[in-house]
Design an enzyme around this catalytic site. Structure first.
Site, PDB file in Angstrom:
ATOM      1  N   ASN A   1      46.367  65.016  67.629  1.00  0.00           N
ATOM      2  CA  ASN A   1      47.387  63.686  67.829  1.00  0.00           C
ATOM      3  C   ASN A   1      47.663  63.170  66.197  1.00  0.00           C
ATOM      4  O   ASN A   1      46.906  63.299  65.238  1.00  0.00           O
ATOM      5  CB  ASN A   1      46.485  62.411  68.247  1.00  0.00           C
ATOM      6  CG  ASN A   1      46.454  62.520  69.799  1.00  0.00           C
ATOM      7  OD1 ASN A   1      47.187  63.365  70.365  1.00  0.00           O
ATOM      8  ND2 ASN A   1      45.709  62.074  70.374  1.00  0.00           N
TER       9      ASN A   1
ATOM     10  N   GLY B   1      43.329  62.738  66.410  1.00  0.00           N
ATOM     11  CA  GLY B   1      43.018  63.299  67.794  1.00  0.00           C
ATOM     12  C   GLY B   1      41.531  63.824  67.505  1.00  0.00           C
ATOM     13  O   GLY B   1      41.155  64.278  66.592  1.00  0.00           O
TER      14      GLY B   1
ATOM     15  N   GLU C   1      39.958  64.562  75.644  1.00  0.00           N
ATOM     16  CA  GLU C   1      41.292  64.527  75.478  1.00  0.00           C
ATOM     17  C   GLU C   1      42.118  65.201  75.724  1.00  0.00           C
ATOM     18  O   GLU C   1      43.657  65.287  75.348  1.00  0.00           O
ATOM     19  CB  GLU C   1      41.612  63.856  73.734  1.00  0.00           C
ATOM     20  CG  GLU C   1      40.870  62.580  73.538  1.00  0.00           C
ATOM     21  CD  GLU C   1      41.150  62.084  72.186  1.00  0.00           C
ATOM     22  OE1 GLU C   1      41.196  61.101  71.983  1.00  0.00           O
ATOM     23  OE2 GLU C   1      41.462  62.793  71.246  1.00  0.00           O
TER      24      GLU C   1
ATOM     25  N   LEU D   1      24.801  55.418  68.117  1.00  0.00           N
ATOM     26  CA  LEU D   1      24.662  54.039  68.304  1.00  0.00           C
ATOM     27  C   LEU D   1      25.279  53.022  67.224  1.00  0.00           C
ATOM     28  O   LEU D   1      24.639  51.960  66.994  1.00  0.00           O
ATOM     29  CB  LEU D   1      23.227  53.590  68.487  1.00  0.00           C
ATOM     30  CG  LEU D   1      22.378  54.544  69.615  1.00  0.00           C
ATOM     31  CD1 LEU D   1      20.802  54.296  69.461  1.00  0.00           C
ATOM     32  CD2 LEU D   1      22.749  54.098  70.950  1.00  0.00           C
TER      33      LEU D   1
ATOM     34  N   GLY E   1      22.435  53.824  64.357  1.00  0.00           N
ATOM     35  CA  GLY E   1      22.101  55.100  64.005  1.00  0.00           C
ATOM     36  C   GLY E   1      22.358  56.040  65.557  1.00  0.00           C
ATOM     37  O   GLY E   1      23.129  55.871  66.039  1.00  0.00           O
TER      38      GLY E   1
ATOM     39  N   THR F   1      36.480  54.364  62.185  1.00  0.00           N
ATOM     40  CA  THR F   1      37.371  55.463  62.770  1.00  0.00           C
ATOM     41  C   THR F   1      37.055  56.791  62.742  1.00  0.00           C
ATOM     42  O   THR F   1      36.528  57.014  61.273  1.00  0.00           O
ATOM     43  CB  THR F   1      38.719  55.287  62.302  1.00  0.00           C
ATOM     44  OG1 THR F   1      39.352  54.174  62.344  1.00  0.00           O
ATOM     45  CG2 THR F   1      39.594  56.184  63.304  1.00  0.00           C
TER      46      THR F   1
ATOM     47  N   GLY G   1      32.067  58.827  64.906  1.00  0.00           N
ATOM     48  CA  GLY G   1      31.489  59.851  65.638  1.00  0.00           C
ATOM     49  C   GLY G   1      31.878  61.401  65.417  1.00  0.00           C
ATOM     50  O   GLY G   1      31.154  62.282  65.472  1.00  0.00           O
ATOM     51  N   ASP G   2      33.280  61.469  64.986  1.00  0.00           N
ATOM     52  CA  ASP G   2      33.786  62.685  64.787  1.00  0.00           C
ATOM     53  C   ASP G   2      33.346  63.266  63.540  1.00  0.00           C
ATOM     54  O   ASP G   2      32.974  64.431  63.830  1.00  0.00           O
ATOM     55  CB  ASP G   2      35.279  62.715  64.756  1.00  0.00           C
ATOM     56  CG  ASP G   2      35.970  62.206  65.890  1.00  0.00           C
ATOM     57  OD1 ASP G   2      35.618  62.589  66.933  1.00  0.00           O
ATOM     58  OD2 ASP G   2      37.160  61.820  65.971  1.00  0.00           O
TER      59      ASP G   2
ATOM     60  N   ARG H   1      35.077  54.792  54.286  1.00  0.00           N
ATOM     61  CA  ARG H   1      36.361  54.873  53.648  1.00  0.00           C
ATOM     62  C   ARG H   1      37.578  54.532  54.796  1.00  0.00           C
ATOM     63  O   ARG H   1      36.826  54.732  55.882  1.00  0.00           O
ATOM     64  CB  ARG H   1      36.326  56.544  53.389  1.00  0.00           C
ATOM     65  CG  ARG H   1      35.592  56.719  51.945  1.00  0.00           C
ATOM     66  CD  ARG H   1      35.572  58.317  52.196  1.00  0.00           C
ATOM     67  NE  ARG H   1      34.784  58.893  50.946  1.00  0.00           N
ATOM     68  CZ  ARG H   1      34.700  59.740  50.703  1.00  0.00           C
ATOM     69  NH1 ARG H   1      35.186  60.951  51.394  1.00  0.00           N
ATOM     70  NH2 ARG H   1      33.775  60.458  49.885  1.00  0.00           N
TER      71      ARG H   1
HETATM   72  P1  ADP Z   1      31.738  56.645  67.961  1.00  0.00           P
HETATM   73  O1  ADP Z   1      32.974  56.588  66.780  1.00  0.00           O
HETATM   74  O2  ADP Z   1      31.853  57.707  68.673  1.00  0.00           O
HETATM   75  O3  ADP Z   1      31.788  55.405  68.796  1.00  0.00           O
HETATM   76  P2  ADP Z   1      29.251  55.716  66.577  1.00  0.00           P
HETATM   77  O4  ADP Z   1      30.322  54.349  66.292  1.00  0.00           O
HETATM   78  O5  ADP Z   1      28.123  55.601  67.575  1.00  0.00           O
HETATM   79  O6  ADP Z   1      30.387  56.679  67.153  1.00  0.00           O
HETATM   80  O7  ADP Z   1      28.881  56.069  65.278  1.00  0.00           O
HETATM   81  C1  ADP Z   1      28.492  57.716  65.057  1.00  0.00           C
HETATM   82  C2  ADP Z   1      27.324  57.634  63.963  1.00  0.00           C
HETATM   83  O8  ADP Z   1      28.012  56.957  62.842  1.00  0.00           O
HETATM   84  C3  ADP Z   1      26.323  56.707  64.085  1.00  0.00           C
HETATM   85  O9  ADP Z   1      25.416  57.532  64.806  1.00  0.00           O
HETATM   86  C4  ADP Z   1      25.898  56.522  62.814  1.00  0.00           C
HETATM   87  O10 ADP Z   1      24.987  57.326  62.259  1.00  0.00           O
HETATM   88  C5  ADP Z   1      27.021  56.370  61.863  1.00  0.00           C
HETATM   89  N1  ADP Z   1      27.524  55.075  61.879  1.00  0.00           N
HETATM   90  C6  ADP Z   1      28.680  54.252  62.626  1.00  0.00           C
HETATM   91  N2  ADP Z   1      28.678  52.935  62.064  1.00  0.00           N
HETATM   92  C7  ADP Z   1      27.919  52.909  61.044  1.00  0.00           C
HETATM   93  C8  ADP Z   1      27.886  51.926  60.286  1.00  0.00           C
HETATM   94  N3  ADP Z   1      28.324  50.669  60.368  1.00  0.00           N
HETATM   95  N4  ADP Z   1      26.743  52.162  59.156  1.00  0.00           N
HETATM   96  C9  ADP Z   1      26.311  53.097  59.004  1.00  0.00           C
HETATM   97  N5  ADP Z   1      26.582  54.369  59.755  1.00  0.00           N
HETATM   98  C10 ADP Z   1      27.282  54.361  60.758  1.00  0.00           C
END
Ligand code: ADP
Length: 301
Positions: free
Chosen positions: A11, A39, A139, A220, A224, A247, A250-251, A283
């Site tokens: 995307n 995407g 997706e 999470l 973590g 953003t 998770g990817d 970033r």
């Molecule tokens: P998604 O983007 O799929 O919702 P998450 O938000 O759960 O995924 O983030 C994926 C991983 O990125 C987490 O398990 C963690 O290790 C890392 N992460 C996300 N947000 C933070 C943050 N604010 N500080 C440090 N690590 C983060």
């Protein structure tokens, strides 16, 4: 060396920052506009490529400049983009309006992503046959995800599913996914259970194991992740960093995990993935925020 195939979405994210979003019939001036490759499929392929692992993207774009830009951006990150085809519809886009108060409004048009069909997957079965790991998200049409995962299992490949965006999953998809990586809200939707507390997350995770998943990582955010299977129930803390833009957290996590995954070292791979995503959240942007292997190696935490 390990070979990975990502089957998924490509995307262009069209991001507008403004004081507030216009109401129906209203025209307003925004503050800033930028165009960002995105995407989930493409983001995960770029993460894997930037981290130095051989990766091929399977998916479709439109016959337009967004499609060409997205393919170039993937190639620059080391992704093999040879088998990406042009569909009849426009390249998939996400129009994202970010208000001053931080609220987002997002409108996604799947476009060519919705044209990924069985015939397309069948044209590239050899690419799947030659890889070690197949990674998918939700997706592109869910029945095509199911088909690609089933083919990958037929060929004896490891399969990883990131069930995003959240939706219920049928038994077939679950059966053909060796590792499922949802976040808390995706886990809640798949299991129909609350995932607010640590206890609830564990219970929902156990339900997913009962549904036939053998290995599960629930991400999470800043808390973590939780790795769960019949033998293991292990929390991995996130790094304490100054998050600027989550953003593609998770990817990038999935990119790191896939890069590091060997026979049965999921715990170690999670440690690496946690580092990769910690850097990414410090970033701006999606693909632009994903670090290279050198940057991960130099990360002090
Ligand atoms: P998604 O983007 O799929 O919702 P998450 O938000 O759960 O995924 O983030 C994926 C991983 O990125 C987490 O398990 C963690 O290790 C890392 N992460 C996300 N947000 C933070 C943050 N604010 N500080 C440090 N690590 C983060």
């Amino acid at each position: 060396m390990k070979k990975v195939v990502v089957v998924g979405s490509i995307n262009m994210d069209l991001v507008t920052r403004c004081k507030r979003a216009p109401k129906g019939g209203e025209t307003l001036f925004g503050e800033e506009f930028f165009q960002v490759p995105g995407g989930k499929g493409a983001n995960q392929a770029v993460a894997i490529g930037k981290l130095g692992t051989e990766v091929t993207m399977l998916g479709k774009v439109g016959k337009d400049s967004f499609g060409k830009d997205l393919i170039n951006s993937m190639k620059e990150s080391g992704v093999d983009a040879r088998y990406i085809e042009e569909g009849e519809k426009s390249t998939g886009i996400a129009k994202i309006i970010v208000e001053e108060n931080g609220q987002n409004r997002i409108l996604v048009v799947a476009g060519a992503n919705s044209e990924v069909d069985k015939a397309y997957i069948d044209r590239y079965l050899d690419v799947i046959k030659e890889c070690d790991i197949v990674v998918a998200q939700l997706e592109i049409p869910v029945e095509i995800v199911a088909y690609a995962l089933a083919k990958a299992k037929e060929f004896g490949k490891m399969t990883i599913l990131n069930p995003a965006p959240a939706r219920e999953l049928d038994d077939e998809i679950i059966k053909n996914s060796d590792l499922i990586i949802p976040n808390e809200s995706e886990l809640a939707l798949i299991t129909g259970m609350p995932t607010e507390t640590e206890e609830e997350i564990k219970k929902a995770g156990e339900k997913l194991l009962d549904m036939g998943v053998s290995n599960l990582i629930v991400t999470l955010g800043s808390k973590g992740s939780l790795h769960l299977n019949r033998e293991v129930c292990e929390f991995h803390s996130a790094y304490k960093v100054k998050a600027i833009d989550t953003t593609a957290a998770g990817d990038s996590f999935i990119g790191g995990l896939v890069r590091e995954l060997k026979d049965n070292n999921v715990g170690e791979a999670i440690e690496f993935a946690t580092k990769v995503s910690a850097i990414a959240v410090t970033r701006k942007g999606a693909q632009t925020s994903i670090p290279t292997i050198e940057e991960v190696e130099n990360f002090e935490g």
